[in-house]
Design a protein around this motif. Structure first.
Motif, PDB file in Angstrom:
ATOM      1  N   PHE A   1       0.823  -1.205   0.000  1.00 31.13           N
ATOM      2  CA  PHE A   1       0.000   0.000   0.000  1.00 31.13           C
ATOM      3  C   PHE A   1       0.863   1.265   0.000  1.00 31.13           C
ATOM      4  N   LEU A   2       1.867   1.307   0.888  1.00 34.83           N
ATOM      5  CA  LEU A   2       2.669   2.527   1.067  1.00 34.83           C
ATOM      6  C   LEU A   2       3.560   2.860  -0.122  1.00 34.83           C
ATOM      7  N   VAL A   3       4.220   1.865  -0.694  1.00 36.52           N
ATOM      8  CA  VAL A   3       5.177   2.144  -1.770  1.00 36.52           C
ATOM      9  C   VAL A   3       4.505   2.806  -2.971  1.00 36.52           C
ATOM     10  N   PRO A   4       3.398   2.265  -3.502  1.00 34.06           N
ATOM     11  CA  PRO A   4       2.749   2.976  -4.618  1.00 34.06           C
ATOM     12  C   PRO A   4       2.212   4.353  -4.221  1.00 34.06           C
ATOM     13  N   LEU A   5       1.683   4.458  -3.008  1.00 32.70           N
ATOM     14  CA  LEU A   5       1.192   5.756  -2.542  1.00 32.70           C
ATOM     15  C   LEU A   5       2.332   6.777  -2.501  1.00 32.70           C
ATOM     16  N   LEU A   6       3.433   6.397  -1.869  1.00 36.02           N
ATOM     17  CA  LEU A   6       4.587   7.304  -1.795  1.00 36.02           C
ATOM     18  C   LEU A   6       5.148   7.599  -3.175  1.00 36.02           C
ATOM     19  N   PHE A   7       5.103   6.608  -4.065  1.00 40.44           N
ATOM     20  CA  PHE A   7       5.590   6.823  -5.429  1.00 40.44           C
ATOM     21  C   PHE A   7       4.791   7.930  -6.116  1.00 40.44           C
ATOM     22  N   PHE A   8       3.476   7.820  -6.116  1.00 35.61           N
ATOM     23  CA  PHE A   8       2.664   8.806  -6.842  1.00 35.61           C
ATOM     24  C   PHE A   8       2.678  10.176  -6.172  1.00 35.61           C
ATOM     25  N   VAL A   9       2.675  10.213  -4.850  1.00 34.49           N
ATOM     26  CA  VAL A   9       2.807  11.508  -4.174  1.00 34.49           C
ATOM     27  C   VAL A   9       4.209  12.066  -4.413  1.00 34.49           C
TER      28      VAL A   9
ATOM     29  N   VAL B   1       6.032  11.570  -7.170  1.00 37.10           N
ATOM     30  CA  VAL B   1       6.024  12.118  -8.538  1.00 37.10           C
ATOM     31  C   VAL B   1       5.416  13.511  -8.521  1.00 37.10           C
ATOM     32  N   PHE B   2       4.293  13.653  -7.854  1.00 40.01           N
ATOM     33  CA  PHE B   2       3.589  14.938  -7.789  1.00 40.01           C
ATOM     34  C   PHE B   2       4.441  16.011  -7.111  1.00 40.01           C
ATOM     35  N   THR B   3       4.951  15.705  -5.914  1.00 37.67           N
ATOM     36  CA  THR B   3       5.702  16.725  -5.172  1.00 37.67           C
ATOM     37  C   THR B   3       7.062  17.005  -5.815  1.00 37.67           C
ATOM     38  N   SER B   4       7.693  15.976  -6.360  1.00 40.41           N
ATOM     39  CA  SER B   4       8.983  16.184  -7.030  1.00 40.41           C
ATOM     40  C   SER B   4       8.816  17.043  -8.273  1.00 40.41           C
ATOM     41  N   SER B   5       7.703  16.871  -8.976  1.00 37.85           N
ATOM     42  CA  SER B   5       7.439  17.706 -10.155  1.00 37.85           C
ATOM     43  C   SER B   5       7.327  19.175  -9.775  1.00 37.85           C
ATOM     44  N   ILE B   6       6.658  19.437  -8.674  1.00 41.16           N
ATOM     45  CA  ILE B   6       6.510  20.818  -8.204  1.00 41.16           C
ATOM     46  C   ILE B   6       7.877  21.402  -7.846  1.00 41.16           C
ATOM     47  N   VAL B   7       8.667  20.650  -7.089  1.00 44.18           N
ATOM     48  CA  VAL B   7       9.965  21.153  -6.619  1.00 44.18           C
ATOM     49  C   VAL B   7      10.926  21.341  -7.788  1.00 44.18           C
ATOM     50  N   THR B   8      11.030  20.358  -8.678  1.00 48.23           N
ATOM     51  CA  THR B   8      11.982  20.474  -9.798  1.00 48.23           C
ATOM     52  C   THR B   8      11.625  21.641 -10.705  1.00 48.23           C
ATOM     53  N   LYS B   9      10.344  21.852 -10.916  1.00 50.63           N
ATOM     54  CA  LYS B   9       9.916  22.979 -11.759  1.00 50.63           C
ATOM     55  C   LYS B   9      10.214  24.311 -11.080  1.00 50.63           C
ATOM     56  N   GLU B  10       9.939  24.384  -9.793  1.00 48.79           N
ATOM     57  CA  GLU B  10      10.118  25.639  -9.061  1.00 48.79           C
ATOM     58  C   GLU B  10      11.584  26.047  -8.957  1.00 48.79           C
ATOM     59  N   ILE B  11      12.478  25.085  -8.692  1.00 47.79           N
ATOM     60  CA  ILE B  11      13.887  25.442  -8.508  1.00 47.79           C
ATOM     61  C   ILE B  11      14.712  25.218  -9.776  1.00 47.79           C
ATOM     62  N   ASN B  12      14.041  24.763 -10.843  1.00 51.78           N
ATOM     63  CA  ASN B  12      14.679  24.579 -12.148  1.00 51.78           C
ATOM     64  C   ASN B  12      15.908  23.662 -12.060  1.00 51.78           C
ATOM     65  N   ASP B  13      15.705  22.513 -11.414  1.00 52.48           N
ATOM     66  CA  ASP B  13      16.749  21.503 -11.277  1.00 52.48           C
ATOM     67  C   ASP B  13      16.091  20.158 -11.546  1.00 52.48           C
ATOM     68  N   LYS B  14      16.657  19.397 -12.473  1.00 53.49           N
ATOM     69  CA  LYS B  14      16.052  18.142 -12.928  1.00 53.49           C
ATOM     70  C   LYS B  14      15.948  17.091 -11.823  1.00 53.49           C
ATOM     71  N   ASP B  15      16.936  17.015 -10.944  1.00 53.91           N
ATOM     72  CA  ASP B  15      16.926  16.019  -9.857  1.00 53.91           C
ATOM     73  C   ASP B  15      17.763  16.537  -8.690  1.00 53.91           C
ATOM     74  N   PRO B  16      17.199  17.476  -7.928  1.00 54.83           N
ATOM     75  CA  PRO B  16      17.967  18.047  -6.813  1.00 54.83           C
ATOM     76  C   PRO B  16      18.222  17.015  -5.717  1.00 54.83           C
ATOM     77  N   SER B  17      19.372  17.127  -5.093  1.00 48.38           N
ATOM     78  CA  SER B  17      19.755  16.163  -4.053  1.00 48.38           C
ATOM     79  C   SER B  17      18.853  16.254  -2.822  1.00 48.38           C
ATOM     80  N   SER B  18      18.141  17.356  -2.663  1.00 48.27           N
ATOM     81  CA  SER B  18      17.256  17.491  -1.507  1.00 48.27           C
ATOM     82  C   SER B  18      16.002  16.622  -1.623  1.00 48.27           C
ATOM     83  N   ILE B  19      15.670  16.183  -2.830  1.00 50.86           N
ATOM     84  CA  ILE B  19      14.533  15.279  -3.010  1.00 50.86           C
ATOM     85  C   ILE B  19      15.020  13.865  -2.719  1.00 50.86           C
ATOM     86  N   VAL B  20      14.464  13.265  -1.663  1.00 53.59           N
ATOM     87  CA  VAL B  20      14.886  11.924  -1.268  1.00 53.59           C
ATOM     88  C   VAL B  20      13.716  10.952  -1.094  1.00 53.59           C
ATOM     89  N   ILE B  21      12.513  11.389  -1.421  1.00 56.95           N
ATOM     90  CA  ILE B  21      11.376  10.468  -1.341  1.00 56.95           C
ATOM     91  C   ILE B  21      11.601   9.298  -2.297  1.00 56.95           C
TER      92      ILE B  21
END
Length: 156
Positions: free
Chosen positions: A54-62, A64-84
């Motif tokens: 249950f948790l792994v797919p839930l965390l995956f889709f959330v 994707v959503f939150t990482s998309s927001i962060v990468t777009k906002e800070i203009n970095d394709k894969d910032p090291s601060s994203i660790v989900i």
């Protein structure tokens, strides 16, 4: 407000702000969390595989959503601060494997090897846009780690 939540979640409560090797630190924290679950799973009658399924797919889709927001906002394709993505990849083996110390250690080692080296086509998944690219390479690294832990457990 949406950006603050996205940063909070994608960095897993700001674990991604750890100053040295945040991906490795996040993977270690993900497994440490599972270790505490391991200590208490019998007392709490937790079906860990069901919980992970249950948790792994839930965390995956959330993720994707939150990482998309962060990468777009800070203009970095894969910032090291994203660790989900590390948490998701690190937990994939435990959808299928029993939770024990050996599997925790092996999955950590194998996952980090694949996640850092990006071998066996893992690097191809980074080319997906936004949060998909952030998350998918770690999913594949988690799957590869699962396969190696199974092989290790069967033959060694």
């Amino acid at each position: 407000m949406k950006l603050q939540f996205a940063k909070f979640f994608a960095s897993v409560i700001f674990i991604g702000k750890f100053p040295v090797a945040p991906g490795t630190f996040a993977s270690l924290m993900a497994n440490l969390f599972l270790y505490f679950v391991f200590l208490y799973q019998n007392q709490a009658s937790i079906d860990l595989r069901l919980l992970m399924a249950f948790l792994v797919p839930l965390l995956f889709f959330v993720g994707v959503f939150t990482s998309s927001i962060v990468t777009k906002e800070i203009n970095d394709k894969d910032p090291s601060s994203i660790v989900i993505d590390e948490w998701v990849g690190q937990w994939i083996p435990f959808i299928f494997l029993p939770l024990n110390i050996q599997n925790l250690v092996l999955s950590f080692i194998f996952f980090r090897i694949f996640d850092i080296s990006k071998i066996l086509f893992i690097n191809k998944f980074e080319s997906f846009s936004g949060g998909w690219g952030v998350m998918l390479d770690d999913v594949l690294a988690g799957i590869y780690a699962l396969v190696l832990v199974i092989i290790f457990n069967q033959f060694i």
